[in-house]
Design an enzyme around this catalytic site. Sequence first.
Site, short mmCIF file in Angstrom:
data_model
loop_
_atom_site.label_atom_id
_atom_site.label_comp_id
_atom_site.label_asym_id
_atom_site.label_seq_id
_atom_site.Cartn_x
_atom_site.Cartn_y
_atom_site.Cartn_z
N ILE A 80 -3.10 -2.11 3.39
CA ILE A 80 -3.00 -3.45 2.79
C ILE A 80 -1.53 -3.83 2.56
CG2 ILE A 80 -3.58 -4.80 0.72
CD1 ILE A 80 -6.10 -2.91 0.49
N TYR A 128 -8.91 8.38 -10.14
CA TYR A 128 -8.59 7.13 -9.43
C TYR A 128 -9.04 5.92 -10.27
CZ TYR A 128 -8.44 3.50 -5.83
OH TYR A 128 -8.16 2.35 -5.13
N1 LIG Z 1 -8.65 0.44 0.69
C1 LIG Z 1 -9.46 0.00 -0.24
O1 LIG Z 1 -10.69 -0.11 -0.04
C2 LIG Z 1 -8.94 -0.41 -1.60
C3 LIG Z 1 -9.83 -0.99 -2.53
C4 LIG Z 1 -9.35 -1.35 -3.79
C5 LIG Z 1 -8.01 -1.16 -4.10
N2 LIG Z 1 -7.18 -0.59 -3.18
C6 LIG Z 1 -5.79 -0.38 -3.56
O2 LIG Z 1 -4.96 -0.97 -2.58
C7 LIG Z 1 -3.69 -0.30 -2.55
C8 LIG Z 1 -3.31 0.01 -1.11
O3 LIG Z 1 -4.27 0.91 -0.59
P1 LIG Z 1 -4.57 1.04 0.98
O4 LIG Z 1 -6.04 1.05 1.11
O5 LIG Z 1 -3.77 0.10 1.76
O6 LIG Z 1 -4.08 2.56 1.21
P2 LIG Z 1 -3.02 3.22 2.23
O7 LIG Z 1 -3.25 2.68 3.60
O8 LIG Z 1 -3.15 4.68 2.01
O9 LIG Z 1 -1.60 2.71 1.69
C9 LIG Z 1 -1.06 3.25 0.51
C10 LIG Z 1 0.42 3.02 0.47
O10 LIG Z 1 0.92 3.64 -0.73
C11 LIG Z 1 1.98 4.52 -0.37
N3 LIG Z 1 2.09 5.66 -1.28
C12 LIG Z 1 1.18 6.62 -1.53
N4 LIG Z 1 1.69 7.53 -2.37
C13 LIG Z 1 2.94 7.15 -2.65
C14 LIG Z 1 3.99 7.70 -3.44
N5 LIG Z 1 3.86 8.85 -4.11
N6 LIG Z 1 5.16 7.03 -3.51
C15 LIG Z 1 5.36 5.90 -2.81
N7 LIG Z 1 4.41 5.33 -2.05
C16 LIG Z 1 3.22 5.96 -1.95
C17 LIG Z 1 1.64 4.98 1.03
O11 LIG Z 1 2.81 5.51 1.64
P3 LIG Z 1 2.72 6.51 2.94
O12 LIG Z 1 2.51 5.62 4.11
O13 LIG Z 1 4.05 7.19 2.92
O14 LIG Z 1 1.58 7.43 2.70
C18 LIG Z 1 1.17 3.67 1.65
O15 LIG Z 1 2.25 2.87 2.02
C19 LIG Z 1 -3.84 0.93 -3.44
O16 LIG Z 1 -3.24 0.65 -4.70
C20 LIG Z 1 -5.34 1.08 -3.60
O17 LIG Z 1 -5.69 1.69 -4.82
C21 LIG Z 1 -7.61 -0.21 -1.93
#
Ligand SMILES: NC(=O)c1ccc[n+]([C@@H]2O[C@H](COP(=O)([O-])OP(=O)(O)OC[C@H]3O[C@@H](n4cnc5c(N)ncnc54)[C@H](OP(=O)(O)O)[C@@H]3O)[C@@H](O)[C@H]2O)c1
Length: 309
Positions: free
Chosen positions: A20, A184
């Site tokens: 995202i 989480y």
């Molecule tokens: N996917 C869903 O269904 C969903 C639903 C509700 C809420 N969300 C929220 O949406 C947000 C984005 O999630 P996503 O689904 O896009 O996941 P994602 O594809 O795993 O992206 C997560 C991002 O956070 C970064 N990150 C993780 N650990 C980190 C750290 N220690 N320091 C700095 N950056 C870090 C990752 O970096 P790297 O690339 O280096 O790993 C990546 O850029 C999150 O806050 C999640 O809780 C997601």
Amino acid sequence: MNSTSPAAKAWIVTGPTSGIGHRTALELAQHGTVVLVGRSPDKLREVEAEINALPQGHAVTVVCDFSDLASVRRAAAQIATLDLPVAGLLNNAGISPMGPASTAQGWDLAFTTNHLGPFALTEALIPHLPDGVNVVFTCSAVEDPKRKPATMAGFRGGRYISAEACLRGEWQPGGATRPGLDAYATSKQCNLATVLAFAREMPRLRFNAVEPGLNPGTGLARDAGAVTRFAAKYVAQPLAPFIKYWSTPKRAARMITGVLTDASGATGVYYDENGKPMLGSDQVRDAAFSARVVAETRALLAELSRQPA
Ligand SMILES: NC(=O)c1ccc[n+]([C@@H]2O[C@H](COP(=O)([O-])OP(=O)(O)OC[C@H]3O[C@@H](n4cnc5c(N)ncnc54)[C@H](OP(=O)(O)O)[C@@H]3O)[C@@H](O)[C@H]2O)c1
């Protein structure tokens, strides 16, 4: 930057290297300079090049590991010295470990990465943010124990005891049976509590929350087994546009960009995957609860900063 004049606005995005956050960084490139805040210098360089190749695209990178508070402090100082015309901050970086996981100090990894680190970054940046800046946190409806799709997936809502207990990976009893879910859900509840309390506390800025919808196939479930990851990407992801509460990173990015660039002055609003206002859990809507989360987080960060690194 491809144009000769500097962008009139800058947008800080955490976690822009996947899912995202990546799509949102690309969307925001149409609105000014994008400050890419992530932990991997190599991945940041790739996204920076991708944005700089766009017409009018301009990105700068800041390395920040949200599980490491010293790294967060350095990143905040670096962003401040960039002296950019910041118009918005998107706290999006997050993880969802499939089991108990700790930082090098033994702190709960999800709580530190999803709540403590972004909270510390935001508080460090606030004195540098001009009036009216929109601070948005990517939250999750799994914090609500009454949210049907979340309970069906095994979540039991946020299980907050205290900030110190969260750091130790301790949650209210009666939670999820699958490891990782309480950490989480509680960390995401802390994000939402932060938005609601900050919106009341700091009227010169705007604080809003987004629930991006279930986005299967992002990196969030990277700890899951290969079969689950394959099914999420190739089976669930194509179905996402047709299922209630589900979304895709592209669609979520458009919604989040709309919230971040909104000039209406709205604050303290929690937006759903369609960009419509929604309600958080009963607990998070209790002003005393969100104020307690913020006060305890501040006290914990102050205590941790006094400890030797
Ligand atoms: N996917 C869903 O269904 C969903 C639903 C509700 C809420 N969300 C929220 O949406 C947000 C984005 O999630 P996503 O689904 O896009 O996941 P994602 O594809 O795993 O992206 C997560 C991002 O956070 C970064 N990150 C993780 N650990 C980190 C750290 N220690 N320091 C700095 N950056 C870090 C990752 O970096 P790297 O690339 O280096 O790993 C990546 O850029 C999150 O806050 C999640 O809780 C997601």
